[in-house]
Design an enzyme around this catalytic site. Structure first.
Site, PDB file in Angstrom:
ATOM      1  N   GLY A  47      -5.221  -8.071   4.583  1.00 45.64           N
ATOM      2  CA  GLY A  47      -5.304  -6.779   5.273  1.00 45.64           C
ATOM      3  C   GLY A  47      -6.666  -6.534   5.912  1.00 45.64           C
ATOM      4  O   GLY A  47      -7.006  -5.387   6.223  1.00 45.64           O
ATOM      5  N   THR A  48      -7.394  -7.603   6.159  1.00 45.54           N
ATOM      6  CA  THR A  48      -8.726  -7.504   6.765  1.00 45.54           C
ATOM      7  C   THR A  48      -8.663  -6.772   8.109  1.00 45.54           C
ATOM      8  O   THR A  48      -9.489  -5.886   8.387  1.00 45.54           O
ATOM      9  CB  THR A  48      -9.280  -8.926   7.016  1.00 45.54           C
ATOM     10  OG1 THR A  48      -8.996  -9.739   5.883  1.00 45.54           O
ATOM     11  CG2 THR A  48     -10.746  -8.914   7.321  1.00 45.54           C
ATOM     12  N   THR A  49      -7.693  -7.151   8.929  1.00 44.17           N
ATOM     13  CA  THR A  49      -7.579  -6.587  10.283  1.00 44.17           C
ATOM     14  C   THR A  49      -7.373  -5.069  10.197  1.00 44.17           C
ATOM     15  O   THR A  49      -7.943  -4.302  10.974  1.00 44.17           O
ATOM     16  CB  THR A  49      -6.374  -7.235  11.010  1.00 44.17           C
ATOM     17  OG1 THR A  49      -6.436  -8.641  10.812  1.00 44.17           O
ATOM     18  CG2 THR A  49      -6.348  -6.912  12.476  1.00 44.17           C
ATOM     19  N   TRP A  50      -6.570  -4.671   9.245  1.00 40.46           N
ATOM     20  CA  TRP A  50      -6.273  -3.246   9.049  1.00 40.46           C
ATOM     21  C   TRP A  50      -7.531  -2.498   8.601  1.00 40.46           C
ATOM     22  O   TRP A  50      -7.897  -1.468   9.161  1.00 40.46           O
ATOM     23  CB  TRP A  50      -5.163  -3.112   8.001  1.00 40.46           C
ATOM     24  CG  TRP A  50      -4.548  -1.770   7.879  1.00 40.46           C
ATOM     25  CD1 TRP A  50      -4.653  -0.719   8.736  1.00 40.46           C
ATOM     26  CD2 TRP A  50      -3.688  -1.346   6.812  1.00 40.46           C
ATOM     27  NE1 TRP A  50      -3.915   0.338   8.273  1.00 40.46           N
ATOM     28  CE2 TRP A  50      -3.306  -0.009   7.103  1.00 40.46           C
ATOM     29  CE3 TRP A  50      -3.199  -1.959   5.657  1.00 40.46           C
ATOM     30  CZ2 TRP A  50      -2.467   0.719   6.256  1.00 40.46           C
ATOM     31  CZ3 TRP A  50      -2.364  -1.237   4.831  1.00 40.46           C
ATOM     32  CH2 TRP A  50      -2.001   0.089   5.133  1.00 40.46           C
ATOM     33  N   HIS A 112     -15.396 -13.653   4.498  1.00 41.26           N
ATOM     34  CA  HIS A 112     -14.388 -14.040   3.501  1.00 41.26           C
ATOM     35  C   HIS A 112     -15.049 -14.701   2.285  1.00 41.26           C
ATOM     36  O   HIS A 112     -14.354 -15.179   1.392  1.00 41.26           O
ATOM     37  CB  HIS A 112     -13.408 -15.065   4.096  1.00 41.26           C
ATOM     38  CG  HIS A 112     -12.358 -14.486   4.993  1.00 41.26           C
ATOM     39  ND1 HIS A 112     -11.613 -13.382   4.658  1.00 41.26           N
ATOM     40  CD2 HIS A 112     -11.893 -14.889   6.201  1.00 41.26           C
ATOM     41  CE1 HIS A 112     -10.739 -13.135   5.635  1.00 41.26           C
ATOM     42  NE2 HIS A 112     -10.892 -14.022   6.580  1.00 41.26           N
ATOM     43  N   ARG A 134      -4.887  -7.926  -2.034  1.00 42.77           N
ATOM     44  CA  ARG A 134      -3.434  -7.772  -1.835  1.00 42.77           C
ATOM     45  C   ARG A 134      -2.731  -8.603  -2.892  1.00 42.77           C
ATOM     46  O   ARG A 134      -3.302  -9.597  -3.377  1.00 42.77           O
ATOM     47  CB  ARG A 134      -3.095  -8.300  -0.436  1.00 42.77           C
ATOM     48  CG  ARG A 134      -1.686  -8.066   0.014  1.00 42.77           C
ATOM     49  CD  ARG A 134      -1.464  -8.688   1.379  1.00 42.77           C
ATOM     50  NE  ARG A 134      -0.215  -8.235   1.955  1.00 42.77           N
ATOM     51  CZ  ARG A 134       0.298  -8.680   3.092  1.00 42.77           C
ATOM     52  NH1 ARG A 134      -0.352  -9.593   3.806  1.00 42.77           N
ATOM     53  NH2 ARG A 134       1.444  -8.239   3.529  1.00 42.77           N
ATOM     54  N   SER A 142       1.687 -14.877   3.770  1.00 43.33           N
ATOM     55  CA  SER A 142       0.985 -14.573   5.018  1.00 43.33           C
ATOM     56  C   SER A 142       0.073 -15.746   5.417  1.00 43.33           C
ATOM     57  O   SER A 142       0.041 -16.165   6.575  1.00 43.33           O
ATOM     58  CB  SER A 142       0.172 -13.287   4.826  1.00 43.33           C
ATOM     59  OG  SER A 142      -0.407 -12.885   6.031  1.00 43.33           O
ATOM     60  N   ARG A 271       1.913  -9.552  11.759  1.00 47.23           N
ATOM     61  CA  ARG A 271       3.250 -10.116  11.517  1.00 47.23           C
ATOM     62  C   ARG A 271       4.118  -8.966  11.013  1.00 47.23           C
ATOM     63  O   ARG A 271       4.400  -8.048  11.756  1.00 47.23           O
ATOM     64  CB  ARG A 271       3.131 -11.290  10.528  1.00 47.23           C
ATOM     65  CG  ARG A 271       4.285 -12.283  10.573  1.00 47.23           C
ATOM     66  CD  ARG A 271       4.033 -13.465   9.634  1.00 47.23           C
ATOM     67  NE  ARG A 271       3.839 -13.035   8.263  1.00 47.23           N
ATOM     68  CZ  ARG A 271       4.803 -12.904   7.351  1.00 47.23           C
ATOM     69  NH1 ARG A 271       6.026 -13.229   7.647  1.00 47.23           N
ATOM     70  NH2 ARG A 271       4.532 -12.475   6.120  1.00 47.23           N
ATOM     71  N   GLY A 273       3.536  -7.112   7.839  1.00 49.23           N
ATOM     72  CA  GLY A 273       2.765  -6.084   7.142  1.00 49.23           C
ATOM     73  C   GLY A 273       3.578  -5.364   6.076  1.00 49.23           C
ATOM     74  O   GLY A 273       3.489  -4.152   5.914  1.00 49.23           O
TER      75      GLY A 273
HETATM   76  P1  A3P Z   1       1.805 -10.377   6.905  1.00 48.14           P
HETATM   77  O1  A3P Z   1       1.567 -11.779   7.336  1.00 48.14           O
HETATM   78  O2  A3P Z   1       2.337 -10.269   5.509  1.00 48.14           O
HETATM   79  O3  A3P Z   1       2.622  -9.584   7.862  1.00 48.14           O
HETATM   80  P2  A3P Z   1      -5.635 -10.322   7.544  1.00 48.14           P
HETATM   81  O4  A3P Z   1      -5.904  -9.181   8.464  1.00 48.14           O
HETATM   82  O5  A3P Z   1      -6.484 -10.300   6.305  1.00 48.14           O
HETATM   83  O6  A3P Z   1      -5.635 -11.619   8.259  1.00 48.14           O
HETATM   84  O7  A3P Z   1      -4.163 -10.083   6.974  1.00 48.14           O
HETATM   85  C1  A3P Z   1      -3.060 -10.218   7.818  1.00 48.14           C
HETATM   86  C2  A3P Z   1      -1.926  -9.465   7.189  1.00 48.14           C
HETATM   87  O8  A3P Z   1      -2.102  -8.057   7.374  1.00 48.14           O
HETATM   88  C3  A3P Z   1      -0.601  -9.808   7.859  1.00 48.14           C
HETATM   89  O9  A3P Z   1       0.395  -9.639   6.861  1.00 48.14           O
HETATM   90  C4  A3P Z   1      -0.519  -8.730   8.932  1.00 48.14           C
HETATM   91  O10 A3P Z   1       0.776  -8.525   9.421  1.00 48.14           O
HETATM   92  C5  A3P Z   1      -1.053  -7.535   8.179  1.00 48.14           C
HETATM   93  N1  A3P Z   1      -1.634  -6.516   9.062  1.00 48.14           N
HETATM   94  C6  A3P Z   1      -2.343  -6.704  10.196  1.00 48.14           C
HETATM   95  N2  A3P Z   1      -2.680  -5.527  10.727  1.00 48.14           N
HETATM   96  C7  A3P Z   1      -2.169  -4.570   9.923  1.00 48.14           C
HETATM   97  C8  A3P Z   1      -2.194  -3.143   9.975  1.00 48.14           C
HETATM   98  N3  A3P Z   1      -2.774  -2.506  10.948  1.00 48.14           N
HETATM   99  N4  A3P Z   1      -1.554  -2.487   8.977  1.00 48.14           N
HETATM  100  C9  A3P Z   1      -0.955  -3.145   7.964  1.00 48.14           C
HETATM  101  N5  A3P Z   1      -0.899  -4.490   7.874  1.00 48.14           N
HETATM  102  C10 A3P Z   1      -1.507  -5.199   8.847  1.00 48.14           C
END
Ligand code: A3P
Length: 311
Positions: A47-50, A112, A134, A142, A271, A273
């Site tokens: 959930g880094t991006t979030w 990371h 997570r 993921s 993807r 989420g």
């Molecule tokens: P999934 O592959 O289970 O869908 P990271 O950002 O650490 O690379 O993690 C990616 C995961 O966070 C992916 O999970 C992605 O879909 C999900 N993700 C990305 N943006 C998000 C957001 N804004 N809210 C919730 N989940 C998100």
């Protein structure tokens, strides 16, 4: 390590990509934290991006209200800079390492690396760390989807397929994956968050999903910019939550078609989420094995993860 799509190298008890390893060492030895820095830290795919999107939006809410946010035209990873693979990895869209001191404060940065391997100044200065964790099964699935997409681009082999998920599951449980072992990564930050709650905020993806507003407020308080009553009443928190939601970010042109670097498409970060999406890929016996491992690894830590969404 049959399932790995990259050559791994072990350093200070954790696994890294051998091609990225020199960047990691340069970052660890040369980076100097500033007291005003905010670090998002995470095991990959948690959930880094979030969290980057939320942190950026919370801190810049007066300067960039959600309706005019740079997140509408830039990927979150271009706004909260990854250090070891981004800045120190030579990503052309990010500042050079020698420009780090020119970034206006507060600098929003990401790593990371496990806690113990962070540059000394990150651990000793008054900068703040926001860690996102997570549950291991959704993280694993993921991870399994993400890295082959990058390898496909690097190798130019359009037919490249993810490795067998059973083999990847084994490696994940053994800890033999990028930035693994997973549980040790999580526990390292968890312990710091208990010892130094003013320095390290520990967040869980599942909690954020279930009560985003509560955790958005916690983040704002932690970084020293709590929401006022007026802001709450005017719906600022809700606007930030909507801006940073996966559906909104995923649908933006920049994230549908843009590239973060030569081999990384912006869309790979978005993807499903979901909580519990792992059930489509992993068997009940795999989940049971992970549960047993999780109980062993998290025993006496007070930490636990939800593997399924609340009913
Ligand atoms: P999934 O592959 O289970 O869908 P990271 O950002 O650490 O690379 O993690 C990616 C995961 O966070 C992916 O999970 C992605 O879909 C999900 N993700 C990305 N943006 C998000 C957001 N804004 N809210 C919730 N989940 C998100």
């Amino acid at each position: 390590m049959g399932s790995s799509t990259v050559q791994l190298i072990k350093f200070e008890d954790f696994w890294y990509s051998s091609t990225r390893f020199p960047n990691i060492i340069t970052f660890q030895r040369h980076f100097r934290a500033q007291q005003t820095d905010f670090f998002v830290t995470s095991f990959p795919k948690t959930g880094t991006t979030w969290l980057k999107s939320l942190l950026f939006s919370i801190i810049n809410r007066n300067h960039h209200p959600p309706k005019q946010s740079p997140l509408l035209t830039q990927n979150p990873h271009e706004l909260v800079y990854d250090l070891e693979t981004g800045i120190y990895g030579g990503n052309q869209k990010l500042p050079r390492p020698q420009q780090l001191n020119n970034i206006p404060s507060p600098r929003l940065l990401h790593s990371h690396l496990p806690y113990a391997s962070l540059p000394e100044s990150v651990k000793t200065s008054e900068c703040k760390i926001l860690y996102i964790a997570r549950n291991p099964l959704d993280t694993l699935v993921s991870h399994w989807h993400f890295y082959p997409k990058i390898i496909k681009k690097i190798s130019g082999d359009e037919d490249f397929q993810p490795h067998d998920i059973n083999a990847f599951f084994e490696d994940f449980c053994q800890g033999n994956v990028l930035f693994g072992p997973f549980f040790e990564h999580v526990v390292g930050y968890w312990k710091q968050s208990l010892e130094r709650p003013d320095k390290v905020l520990f967040l869980k993806y599942e909690d954020l999903k279930e009560d985003t507003s509560l955790y958005v407020k916690k983040v704002a308080e932690f970084i020293g910019v709590p929401f006022s009553y007026v802001e709450e009443n005017e719906g600022v928190i809700q606007e930030i939550i909507e801006l940073c939601s996966i559906n909104n970010l995923k649908g933006l042109e920049v994230n549908k078609t843009g590239m973060l670097s030569k081999f990384v498409e912006n869309n790979t970060f978005f993807r499903d989420g979901e909580i519990g999406g792992w059930r489509r890929y992993l068997s009940a016996s795999m989940a049971e094995r992970m549960n047993t491992l999780m109980e062993q690894k998290l025993r006496d830590t007070g930490l636990s993860f939800k593997l399924l969404p609340a009913e």
